[in-house]
Write a protein that holds these residues in place. Structure first.
Motif, mmCIF file in Angstrom:
data_model
loop_
_atom_site.group_PDB
_atom_site.id
_atom_site.type_symbol
_atom_site.label_atom_id
_atom_site.label_comp_id
_atom_site.label_asym_id
_atom_site.label_seq_id
_atom_site.Cartn_x
_atom_site.Cartn_y
_atom_site.Cartn_z
ATOM 1 N N GLY A 278 33.931 49.519 -15.132
ATOM 2 C CA GLY A 278 33.982 48.459 -14.127
ATOM 3 C C GLY A 278 33.009 48.702 -12.991
ATOM 4 N N ASP A 279 32.254 47.664 -12.629
ATOM 5 C CA ASP A 279 31.279 47.780 -11.544
ATOM 6 C C ASP A 279 31.966 47.762 -10.181
ATOM 7 O OD1 ASP A 279 28.815 47.803 -13.109
ATOM 8 O OD2 ASP A 279 29.327 45.734 -13.629
ATOM 9 N N LEU A 280 31.231 48.215 -9.175
ATOM 10 C CA LEU A 280 31.775 48.319 -7.819
ATOM 11 C C LEU A 280 31.622 47.000 -7.064
ATOM 12 C CD1 LEU A 280 30.449 51.881 -6.821
ATOM 13 C CD2 LEU A 280 32.730 51.256 -7.646
ATOM 14 N N ALA A 281 32.056 45.911 -7.696
ATOM 15 C CA ALA A 281 32.025 44.604 -7.034
ATOM 16 C C ALA A 281 33.148 44.512 -6.015
ATOM 17 C CB ALA A 281 32.157 43.498 -8.069
ATOM 18 N N LYS A 282 32.919 43.761 -4.964
ATOM 19 C CA LYS A 282 33.906 43.664 -3.889
ATOM 20 C C LYS A 282 35.210 43.052 -4.391
ATOM 21 C CE LYS A 282 30.709 43.465 0.035
ATOM 22 N NZ LYS A 282 30.284 42.682 1.221
ATOM 23 N N GLY A 283 36.326 43.683 -3.994
ATOM 24 C CA GLY A 283 37.633 43.155 -4.320
ATOM 25 C C GLY A 283 38.074 43.383 -5.751
ATOM 26 N N THR A 284 37.495 44.378 -6.431
ATOM 27 C CA THR A 284 37.831 44.600 -7.847
ATOM 28 C C THR A 284 38.410 45.982 -8.112
ATOM 29 O OG1 THR A 284 35.583 45.378 -8.394
ATOM 30 C CG2 THR A 284 36.003 43.003 -8.576
ATOM 31 N N ALA A 285 38.806 46.712 -7.090
ATOM 32 C CA ALA A 285 39.311 48.080 -7.288
ATOM 33 C C ALA A 285 40.542 48.114 -8.182
ATOM 34 C CB ALA A 285 39.619 48.727 -5.942
ATOM 35 N N HIS A 286 41.366 47.061 -8.133
ATOM 36 C CA HIS A 286 42.592 47.055 -8.929
ATOM 37 C C HIS A 286 42.318 46.942 -10.425
ATOM 38 C CE1 HIS A 286 41.503 42.945 -7.879
ATOM 39 N NE2 HIS A 286 42.310 42.462 -8.815
ATOM 40 N N PHE A 287 41.071 46.700 -10.806
ATOM 41 C CA PHE A 287 40.710 46.640 -12.217
ATOM 42 C C PHE A 287 40.093 47.946 -12.734
ATOM 43 C CE2 PHE A 287 40.450 41.940 -11.543
ATOM 44 C CZ PHE A 287 41.263 41.555 -12.596
ATOM 45 N N ARG A 288 39.575 48.778 -11.843
ATOM 46 C CA ARG A 288 38.764 49.896 -12.314
ATOM 47 C C ARG A 288 39.588 51.092 -12.759
ATOM 48 N NH1 ARG A 288 35.508 48.196 -8.147
ATOM 49 N NH2 ARG A 288 36.269 49.796 -6.707
ATOM 50 N N THR A 289 39.219 51.643 -13.895
ATOM 51 C CA THR A 289 39.726 52.934 -14.342
ATOM 52 C C THR A 289 38.773 54.015 -13.841
ATOM 53 O OG1 THR A 289 38.419 53.010 -16.376
ATOM 54 C CG2 THR A 289 40.528 51.839 -16.473
ATOM 55 N N THR A 290 39.122 55.272 -14.044
ATOM 56 C CA THR A 290 38.174 56.351 -13.772
ATOM 57 C C THR A 290 37.285 56.550 -14.991
ATOM 58 O OG1 THR A 290 39.592 58.106 -14.655
ATOM 59 C CG2 THR A 290 39.903 57.499 -12.327
ATOM 60 N N VAL A 291 36.137 57.169 -14.773
ATOM 61 C CA VAL A 291 35.251 57.501 -15.887
ATOM 62 C C VAL A 291 35.955 58.454 -16.858
ATOM 63 C CG1 VAL A 291 33.115 58.710 -16.513
ATOM 64 C CG2 VAL A 291 33.126 57.067 -14.608
ATOM 65 N N ALA A 292 36.703 59.410 -16.330
ATOM 66 C CA ALA A 292 37.418 60.350 -17.199
ATOM 67 C C ALA A 292 38.398 59.623 -18.114
ATOM 68 C CB ALA A 292 38.149 61.397 -16.354
ATOM 69 N N GLU A 293 39.075 58.608 -17.583
ATOM 70 C CA GLU A 293 39.992 57.832 -18.412
ATOM 71 C C GLU A 293 39.234 57.095 -19.511
ATOM 72 O OE1 GLU A 293 43.535 56.775 -15.194
ATOM 73 O OE2 GLU A 293 41.675 55.602 -15.189
ATOM 74 N N GLY A 294 38.083 56.532 -19.155
ATOM 75 C CA GLY A 294 37.284 55.833 -20.152
ATOM 76 C C GLY A 294 36.784 56.769 -21.235
ATOM 77 N N GLN A 295 36.343 57.951 -20.857
ATOM 78 C CA GLN A 295 35.863 58.909 -21.849
ATOM 79 C C GLN A 295 36.995 59.352 -22.776
ATOM 80 O OE1 GLN A 295 34.068 61.814 -19.201
ATOM 81 N NE2 GLN A 295 32.022 61.082 -19.725
ATOM 82 N N ALA A 296 38.183 59.524 -22.231
ATOM 83 C CA ALA A 296 39.322 59.910 -23.065
ATOM 84 C C ALA A 296 39.642 58.807 -24.078
ATOM 85 C CB ALA A 296 40.539 60.205 -22.192
#
Length: 353
Positions: A278-296
């Motif tokens: 997930g990109d660092l677009a304004k107002g989208t933090a509730h959608f983002r996972t961590t990179v570590a979660e994505g790699q797992a």
């Protein structure tokens, strides 16, 4: 779709319209959602509205397309232009970040507005569209640079344009000898499949260059019978298709959902290509996972899911520095001139080579 609801006849473009259609719970959030809509565009097509289950607070379709008060919260790291298009836009409608390819953005409107969109500050009703002179300048830029081999039509969603307009753009690109590929990034086949008519499909094909379509789909629920039929109209006409998905918390951030989604895409003859962090677009933090979660998640997919269903997990580096893979590493130096390789189930094996 619940039986007491009727499929809307037209696109819903406000929280009030969503509420009237029975898509929003009566929980007092409407004023906050109206505030969201004043900042970021809202549009839900009839095809998407039919998929929303308003009785399920975790519905993956609702989460992607219905406004949420959390969008009013902006983190310090979030940016209006999170992948850095602006510094690489030499003329209106062109982004030239990589030597052999450019983005051409003829339109900045979409049939739907994803709540996590990285261009959410730039798209929506009233957003700029290339007029005749703008398009001429953009195509002149491409024609003057023989290193440009691929032109990616994006925006906005280019398939919202009329077949006549699309045919004109494709024909003009076809007339530039060094352009070999035109790629269109679109959500239309899954969010407005009726738009994919025989006339539109014909408009995408050039005489000389090859056309590809990159479908944006994030969840298997989006691949309805209508969507699969729209995809088939494109593929049967000889237009190959790839897909890109965004890793979204509460939508597809589990192995079962990703596997089912990628298998459904492959079954529809669409090759999964990218899974975006997930990109660092304004107002989208509730959608983002961590990179570590994505790699797992990618590591888990590698073990039991066909290679046909494996996209590349990627990050668009903020500031315009380009797209890079975030693939988990399976090999590491063993300190003795060889490697230790980890298999999909966690077993570790020596390798010399």
């Amino acid at each position: 779709m619940p039986r007491d609801r009727i499929r809307p006849a037209r696109t819903l473009r406000s929280p009030g319209a969503l509420a009237d259609a029975g898509l929003l719970p009566d929980d007092g959030r409407l004023p906050a959602l109206e505030a969201v809509a004043r900042r970021f565009a809202v549009a839900v097509t009839p095809a998407v509205a039919e998929l929303v289950d308003p009785t399920d607070p975790a519905d993956p379709v609702a989460r992607q397309f219905l406004p949420d008060p959390a969008e009013l919260e902006t983190r310090p790291e979030e940016l209006a232009d999170p992948i850095g298009d602006a510094p690489f836009s030499p003329v209106k409608g062109i982004v030239h970040r990589y030597r052999d390819r450019v983005l051409l953005k003829p339109v900045h409107t979409c049939p739907v507005y994803c709540r996590f969109c990285f261009r959410r500050e730039m798209v929506g009703p009233g957003a700029e569209t290339l007029d005749g002179a703008d398009l001429d300048a953009a195509l002149d830029y491409i024609a003057a640079r023989p290193e440009i081999w691929e032109v990616i039509l994006t925006g906005g969603d280019p398939l919202i344009l009329s077949p006549r307009r699309l045919a004109e753009i494709v024909a003009r690109l076809d007339a530039i000898p060094h352009v070999g590929i035109v790629r269109l990034h679109s959500r239309v086949p899954v969010v407005d499949p009726e738009r994919v008519t025989a006339e539109l499909v014909a408009a995408l094909r050039g005489r000389r260059l090859t056309t590809w379509v990159m479908l944006h789909a994030n969840h298997w629920k989006e691949l309805t019978e209508e969507a699969r039929a729209a995809i088939a109209r494109l593929v049967d006409a000889g237009i190959p298709m790839l897909s890109q998905s965004v890793l979204l918390k509460g939508v597809n951030d589990d192995v079962e959902t990703l596997a089912r989604t990628f298998r459904a895409l492959v079954a529809a003859r669409v090759k999964p290509h990218y899974l975006h962090q997930g990109d660092l677009a304004k107002g989208t933090a509730h959608f983002r996972t961590t990179v570590a979660e994505g790699q797992a998640l990618m590591r888990a997919l590698r073990g039991d899911v066909s290679g046909l269903c494996q996209p590349t997990y990627v990050l668009d580096i903020p500031g315009g520095h380009g797209k890079v893979p975030l693939t988990p590493t399976h090999a590491e130096p063993d300190g003795a001139g060889g490697w230790t390789v980890t298999d999909p189930r966690g077993g570790r094996h020596p390798y010399r080579g």
